[in-house]
Motif scaffolding. Sequence first.
Motif, PDB file in Angstrom:
ATOM      1  N   UNK A  16       0.836  -1.205   0.000  1.00  0.00           N
ATOM      2  CA  UNK A  16       0.000   0.000   0.000  1.00  0.00           C
ATOM      3  C   UNK A  16       0.870   1.255   0.000  1.00  0.00           C
ATOM      4  N   UNK A  17       1.984   1.200   0.736  1.00  0.00           N
ATOM      5  CA  UNK A  17       2.911   2.337   0.717  1.00  0.00           C
ATOM      6  C   UNK A  17       3.518   2.504  -0.673  1.00  0.00           C
ATOM      7  N   UNK A  18       3.810   1.396  -1.345  1.00  0.00           N
ATOM      8  CA  UNK A  18       4.365   1.452  -2.701  1.00  0.00           C
ATOM      9  C   UNK A  18       3.366   2.086  -3.660  1.00  0.00           C
ATOM     10  N   UNK A  19       2.111   1.718  -3.528  1.00  0.00           N
ATOM     11  CA  UNK A  19       1.080   2.289  -4.394  1.00  0.00           C
ATOM     12  C   UNK A  19       0.999   3.811  -4.250  1.00  0.00           C
ATOM     13  N   UNK A  20       1.161   4.306  -3.062  1.00  0.00           N
ATOM     14  CA  UNK A  20       1.039   5.743  -2.809  1.00  0.00           C
ATOM     15  C   UNK A  20       2.326   6.517  -3.075  1.00  0.00           C
ATOM     16  N   UNK A  21       3.458   5.876  -2.845  1.00  0.00           N
ATOM     17  CA  UNK A  21       4.727   6.618  -2.861  1.00  0.00           C
ATOM     18  C   UNK A  21       5.768   5.946  -3.758  1.00  0.00           C
ATOM     19  N   UNK A  22       5.346   5.385  -4.861  1.00  0.00           N
ATOM     20  CA  UNK A  22       6.228   4.542  -5.672  1.00  0.00           C
ATOM     21  C   UNK A  22       7.523   5.233  -6.094  1.00  0.00           C
ATOM     22  N   UNK A  23       7.467   6.513  -6.409  1.00  0.00           N
ATOM     23  CA  UNK A  23       8.661   7.203  -6.906  1.00  0.00           C
ATOM     24  C   UNK A  23       9.443   7.929  -5.813  1.00  0.00           C
ATOM     25  N   UNK A  24       8.936   7.906  -4.615  1.00  0.00           N
ATOM     26  CA  UNK A  24       9.661   8.557  -3.523  1.00  0.00           C
ATOM     27  C   UNK A  24      10.815   7.678  -3.069  1.00  0.00           C
ATOM     28  N   UNK A  25      11.873   8.273  -2.519  1.00  0.00           N
ATOM     29  CA  UNK A  25      13.017   7.465  -2.058  1.00  0.00           C
ATOM     30  C   UNK A  25      12.653   6.639  -0.826  1.00  0.00           C
ATOM     31  N   UNK A  26      12.924   5.361  -0.905  1.00  0.00           N
ATOM     32  CA  UNK A  26      12.707   4.476   0.242  1.00  0.00           C
ATOM     33  C   UNK A  26      13.989   4.326   1.053  1.00  0.00           C
ATOM     34  N   UNK A  27      15.134   4.178   0.347  1.00  0.00           N
ATOM     35  CA  UNK A  27      16.420   3.936   0.996  1.00  0.00           C
ATOM     36  C   UNK A  27      17.478   4.866   0.425  1.00  0.00           C
ATOM     37  N   UNK A  28      18.333   5.353   1.280  1.00  0.00           N
ATOM     38  CA  UNK A  28      19.488   6.145   0.852  1.00  0.00           C
ATOM     39  C   UNK A  28      20.721   5.542   1.515  1.00  0.00           C
ATOM     40  N   UNK A  29      21.651   5.064   0.686  1.00  0.00           N
ATOM     41  CA  UNK A  29      22.905   4.485   1.178  1.00  0.00           C
ATOM     42  C   UNK A  29      24.050   5.215   0.492  1.00  0.00           C
ATOM     43  N   UNK A  30      24.672   6.142   1.196  1.00  0.00           N
ATOM     44  CA  UNK A  30      25.683   6.973   0.553  1.00  0.00           C
ATOM     45  C   UNK A  30      25.044   7.803  -0.551  1.00  0.00           C
ATOM     46  N   UNK A  31      25.574   7.639  -1.761  1.00  0.00           N
ATOM     47  CA  UNK A  31      25.012   8.341  -2.915  1.00  0.00           C
ATOM     48  C   UNK A  31      23.940   7.520  -3.628  1.00  0.00           C
ATOM     49  N   UNK A 210       9.304   2.241   6.331  1.00  0.00           N
ATOM     50  CA  UNK A 210       8.822   1.599   5.101  1.00  0.00           C
ATOM     51  C   UNK A 210       7.316   1.416   5.041  1.00  0.00           C
ATOM     52  N   UNK A 211       6.625   1.467   6.157  1.00  0.00           N
ATOM     53  CA  UNK A 211       5.163   1.333   6.123  1.00  0.00           C
ATOM     54  C   UNK A 211       4.457   2.670   5.938  1.00  0.00           C
ATOM     55  N   UNK A 212       5.253   3.764   5.893  1.00  0.00           N
ATOM     56  CA  UNK A 212       4.642   5.095   5.820  1.00  0.00           C
ATOM     57  C   UNK A 212       5.191   5.947   4.682  1.00  0.00           C
ATOM     58  N   UNK A 213       5.984   5.354   3.812  1.00  0.00           N
ATOM     59  CA  UNK A 213       6.516   6.124   2.691  1.00  0.00           C
ATOM     60  C   UNK A 213       7.629   7.076   3.068  1.00  0.00           C
ATOM     61  N   UNK A 214       8.216   6.909   4.256  1.00  0.00           N
ATOM     62  CA  UNK A 214       9.308   7.772   4.688  1.00  0.00           C
ATOM     63  C   UNK A 214      10.626   7.325   4.054  1.00  0.00           C
ATOM     64  N   UNK A 215      11.663   8.112   4.231  1.00  0.00           N
ATOM     65  CA  UNK A 215      12.987   7.803   3.696  1.00  0.00           C
ATOM     66  C   UNK A 215      13.849   7.232   4.816  1.00  0.00           C
ATOM     67  N   UNK A 216      14.544   6.135   4.532  1.00  0.00           N
ATOM     68  CA  UNK A 216      15.389   5.473   5.520  1.00  0.00           C
ATOM     69  C   UNK A 216      16.847   5.595   5.084  1.00  0.00           C
ATOM     70  N   UNK A 217      17.652   6.268   5.895  1.00  0.00           N
ATOM     71  CA  UNK A 217      19.078   6.438   5.613  1.00  0.00           C
ATOM     72  C   UNK A 217      19.828   5.238   6.195  1.00  0.00           C
ATOM     73  N   UNK A 218      20.516   4.500   5.332  1.00  0.00           N
ATOM     74  CA  UNK A 218      21.214   3.275   5.721  1.00  0.00           C
ATOM     75  C   UNK A 218      22.663   3.612   6.061  1.00  0.00           C
ATOM     76  N   UNK A 219      23.024   3.444   7.325  1.00  0.00           N
ATOM     77  CA  UNK A 219      24.395   3.716   7.747  1.00  0.00           C
ATOM     78  C   UNK A 219      25.289   2.507   7.466  1.00  0.00           C
TER      79      UNK A 219
END
Length: 595
Positions: A16-31, A210-219
């Motif tokens: 459901x989050x994918x349906x709403x936020x498909x093009x938004x960033x889910x994960x950011x790892x470095x660049x 990931x259940x809310x369409x937020x961005x997760x920064x991976x350290x």
Amino acid sequence: MAAPPPPLVLTTLFERAVERFSERPALVEGERVTSYAELDRCSDLVAARLRERWDVAPGEPVGVHMARRTELYAVMLGILKAGACVTPLNPEHPERFVGRVVAESGMRVVVHDGELDFGPAVRTAPVAVLTEDDGGEVAKSDVDLDGDSLAFLMFTSGSTGRPKGVRIAHRGLARLGPGQGPLAVTEHDTLVQLAAYSFAASTIEIWLSLLHGAKLVVLPPGLPSLPVLCDALLRHRVSVMSMPGGLFNVLVNEEPEALSGLRAVLLSGDFPSPTHLARAAELTDGVIYNGYGCTENSTISLLHPIRTPEDVSRYDRVPVGRPLPGVAVHVLDDDLRPCPPGEVGQLCLGGSGVALGYLDQPELTAEKFVSGQDGAVLYRTGDLARLTGDGDVVLVGRADSMVKVRGFRVELSEVELALRAHPAVEQAVVRAFGGAAEEKHLAAFYSTSDGREVPVDDLVSYLSGEVPRYAVPSSFHHMDRLPHNVNGKIDRSALTDPSAPRTTEKGDDSMNDSAALLEPVILQAWKDISGNAQFTTTDSFLGHGGNSLHFVQLANRLQKIFAVEIETEDVFRHGTVERLAAFIAEVRDSQSVSR
């Protein structure tokens, strides 16, 4: 008519989050940036290949032994989409501990990005093979899941030395989707993934995001240095962060500006320091939540908001607050009857977060997961607590041998069993010291069959191969004979917090002049951080009062002093002032040559 509530299934809520936020960033790892649509496709690939090539069946435990990176989250989602159960195998844990988890779970398949051999009964599924995208059509999984389907099998310390596998249902973690309560994470938030994925603390970061369409920064893997952590917080404008109380204290002391942009800070795992809470409340306009969670209730369960320093000073002990949606909280006596406000009892949790019990341990499951007065299942946490007149929960201590050290669960008896297995050790006791207002530390007391003291470095090295690093005591104390009471049992109460540190034998005196000049500076920095005034240049950091948070502080301080990049892992790896000085001198010499 109102729409029915979404089912408490992780994969359904993620879709459901994918349906709403498909093009938004889910994960950011470095660049590297991965959108929700890309993460969804990659996890579909993993699910399809696990079922087709490795014959993974619904409900089956699948091991995950890999570094923290973008593919990790696709693998976890893929395992869930295949209907299987994610079983984390932390690469930072000793191989023997990992082997025990593999044996206890009975897993047939491990997703792996390294070379470790898991035995002839276990097949390895390489991450590169699972996630390789040939551009073809990928069928969606048609496995039928519900809230009670097994999602995660997370292992915690066991009092007998046998790891306890906690069986976590989809509903336990999926409640962070529609029922996250006051945190109110949205697609506009950014979170950081800091906790090891084998710990329940990681579920707060991962699924709140990931259940809310937020961005997760991976350290990067491991405990980050303060510069790396602070850079991530500021550069990515992280708005919500979960962390243990010890790390929070370090940030407040060393890099307080890193907290300024956070709208919500979630603390759990430790008794918080009122001084640091009050100072942080002055530094940020956000809300600091003192919280409580445990693996057996899947994830974070209670929250108490702190907005001003006055919110700290009004309590003799800061509460862990009130339950999140879907969580039932009770303070009960030994007969499972409610305790009135102010009376101490055992904290018991109910609701959708309660786990399905322990894997293959029916007696322990029956002891800890009980029926409440209304017939609903309650988990007896082992934490002692009391209710305030306003209905807030205040933690008081523990009712058993499990303690929290820097946010990690440690069964003291497990560490004792491991120490007693050392060939030179005859008897051993491990105690936790430090009250509610100070950081807990483990001290080991032991005797030997020949009466001779074992070098601290030898004990640290031995235990590091048997138990996770956070469970290695910070000090070791040899005794001719451990004290016993009139019944002939070891008198633990007679083993008090030692004030005089012990030292190891002097090491190799060979040292270049450059390193020798650095030693006094490093030694003084360590004394200031650890509070150990008698520490010497050849004493082991880990065996003489040091812990991972001290190492974070030391690396940060030395990086500023010497203007060289020093990681937390460098302090772990080199282990003494002498060896760390030699390493820093080598780094500085190499930088001079390259200029």
